[in-house]
Design a protein around this motif. Structure first.
Motif, short mmCIF file in Angstrom:
data_model
loop_
_atom_site.label_atom_id
_atom_site.label_comp_id
_atom_site.label_asym_id
_atom_site.label_seq_id
_atom_site.Cartn_x
_atom_site.Cartn_y
_atom_site.Cartn_z
N ILE A 34 22.63 -42.96 -38.15
CA ILE A 34 23.46 -42.13 -39.02
C ILE A 34 24.57 -41.50 -38.19
O ILE A 34 24.34 -40.98 -37.10
N MET A 35 25.79 -41.54 -38.70
CA MET A 35 26.91 -40.94 -38.01
C MET A 35 27.07 -39.48 -38.41
O MET A 35 26.64 -39.07 -39.48
N PHE A 36 27.73 -38.72 -37.57
CA PHE A 36 27.90 -37.30 -37.80
C PHE A 36 29.38 -36.96 -37.83
O PHE A 36 30.19 -37.58 -37.14
N ASP A 37 29.72 -35.93 -38.63
CA ASP A 37 31.09 -35.44 -38.57
C ASP A 37 31.19 -34.40 -37.46
O ASP A 37 30.18 -34.04 -36.83
N LEU A 38 32.40 -33.90 -37.20
CA LEU A 38 32.62 -33.02 -36.06
C LEU A 38 31.80 -31.73 -36.17
O LEU A 38 31.20 -31.27 -35.19
N ASP A 39 31.76 -31.14 -37.37
CA ASP A 39 31.00 -29.90 -37.54
C ASP A 39 29.51 -30.12 -37.28
O ASP A 39 28.83 -29.28 -36.68
N GLU A 40 28.99 -31.27 -37.74
CA GLU A 40 27.58 -31.58 -37.51
C GLU A 40 27.29 -31.76 -36.02
O GLU A 40 26.27 -31.29 -35.51
N LEU A 41 28.20 -32.42 -35.32
CA LEU A 41 28.03 -32.61 -33.89
C LEU A 41 28.04 -31.27 -33.15
O LEU A 41 27.24 -31.04 -32.24
N GLU A 42 28.96 -30.39 -33.55
CA GLU A 42 29.03 -29.08 -32.89
C GLU A 42 27.77 -28.26 -33.17
O GLU A 42 27.28 -27.55 -32.29
N ALA A 43 27.24 -28.38 -34.40
CA ALA A 43 26.00 -27.67 -34.73
C ALA A 43 24.84 -28.18 -33.89
O ALA A 43 24.03 -27.41 -33.37
N LEU A 44 24.76 -29.51 -33.74
CA LEU A 44 23.70 -30.10 -32.92
C LEU A 44 23.84 -29.68 -31.47
O LEU A 44 22.86 -29.34 -30.80
N LEU A 45 25.07 -29.69 -30.98
CA LEU A 45 25.30 -29.31 -29.59
C LEU A 45 24.92 -27.86 -29.35
O LEU A 45 24.29 -27.52 -28.34
N LEU A 46 25.29 -26.98 -30.27
CA LEU A 46 24.94 -25.57 -30.12
C LEU A 46 23.43 -25.40 -30.09
O LEU A 46 22.89 -24.64 -29.28
N GLY A 47 22.74 -26.13 -30.97
CA GLY A 47 21.28 -26.06 -30.98
C GLY A 47 20.68 -26.51 -29.66
O GLY A 47 19.76 -25.89 -29.12
N VAL A 48 21.22 -27.62 -29.12
CA VAL A 48 20.74 -28.13 -27.84
C VAL A 48 20.96 -27.10 -26.74
O VAL A 48 20.08 -26.83 -25.91
N ARG A 49 22.14 -26.51 -26.70
CA ARG A 49 22.44 -25.54 -25.64
C ARG A 49 21.60 -24.27 -25.78
O ARG A 49 21.26 -23.64 -24.80
N MET A 50 21.28 -23.89 -27.02
CA MET A 50 20.38 -22.75 -27.21
C MET A 50 19.00 -23.05 -26.65
O MET A 50 18.38 -22.21 -25.98
N VAL A 51 18.51 -24.25 -26.93
CA VAL A 51 17.20 -24.63 -26.39
C VAL A 51 17.24 -24.67 -24.87
O VAL A 51 16.33 -24.18 -24.19
N GLN A 52 18.31 -25.23 -24.31
CA GLN A 52 18.42 -25.31 -22.85
C GLN A 52 18.54 -23.93 -22.21
O GLN A 52 18.01 -23.70 -21.13
N GLY A 53 19.25 -23.02 -22.88
CA GLY A 53 19.50 -21.71 -22.29
C GLY A 53 18.41 -20.70 -22.53
O GLY A 53 18.24 -19.77 -21.73
#
Length: 233
Positions: free
Chosen positions: A70-89
């Motif tokens: 499944i492809m993602f739009d830019l907002d979805e990618l940014e939301a996923l990235l923010l979630g990943v960085r929250m988990v990492q941090g």
């Protein structure tokens, strides 16, 4: 919502479930009539999607069905990235590595037009990890105990610095912005208690196990807190 979007949403809902879902539930989630759902299910079936229907029960996808990435739009990618960085941090190192691995899998299926560092790793989305080591000790062990429903012996330093040893039933982990907190049932107090992870001195996973119920669970605790907040409002 356009029909194509609606069909995609139906597929997403069916893929995300192991059990059947009714036409009524689909209609409520998509905010359409049940008649529209029936037509959409028929359209998907005619296009070759193996939807199994049980009269009076609901729909589900056949286990053999699979969709391409499944492809993602830019907002979805940014939301996923923010979630990943929250988990990492904000979580432990193990979950941080798992989040990074998940992000790499997402990057692997992105089309070329989205496969750029500034898209999947924008430098203006920052989650500091200054307090990770201090805020999330023992979280890996606690996650394991919660999943296995194992009783814990907890050595704890209270707010007044006094030492305390408890046998507890770990129910869930809550993050408050700087510290993680364990929600548990305390055998000593016979009540729910919250324990800050950064005040845990040591813990031992015991051979005993516990069983939750409608009146002793994380959901029950959250319901009590919600009711308390409503009464105070």
């Amino acid at each position: 919502m356009r029909k194509a979007e609606r069909l995609f949403q139906i597929l997403t809902l069916l893929r995300g479930r192991r059990t059947v879902i009714t036409a009524k539930d689909l209609a409520e989630r998509l905010q359409v009539s049940e008649r529209t759902v029936y037509r959409d299910i028929q359209a998907l079936s005619l296009s070759g999607v193996p939807i199994e229907a049980e009269t009076g029960v609901g729909y589900r996808l056949h286990t053999s069905f699979n969709l391409p990435p499944i492809m993602f739009d830019l907002d979805e990618l940014e939301a996923l990235l923010l979630g990943v960085r929250m988990v990492q941090g904000w979580s432990d190192e193990s979950l941080g590595r798992a989040a990074d691995s998940a992000l790499n899998k997402i990057r692997a299926v992105l089309p070329e037009r989205q496969h750029h560092e500034h898209t999947i790793r924008p430098e203006w989305l920052i989650v500091p990890d200054f307090y990770r080591d201090q805020s999330a000790p023992y979280s890996r062990e606690l996650r394991a105990a919660i999943k296995s429903q194992s009783v814990l012996e907890l050595s704890y330093r209270r707010e007044d610095r006094a030492a305390s040893v408890r046998h507890i039933w770990p129910l869930g982990l809550v993050y408050w912005g700087r510290t993680w907190t364990l929600v548990a049932w305390c055998e000593l107090r016979e009540a729910y208690r919250m324990f800050r992870l950064d005040r845990i001195v040591a813990l031992t996973i015991l051979e005993r196990h516990f069983t939750t119920s409608s009146t002793l669970s994380l959901q029950h605790y959250l319901a009590l807190q919600t009711k308390r907040c409503e009464e105070q409002a």
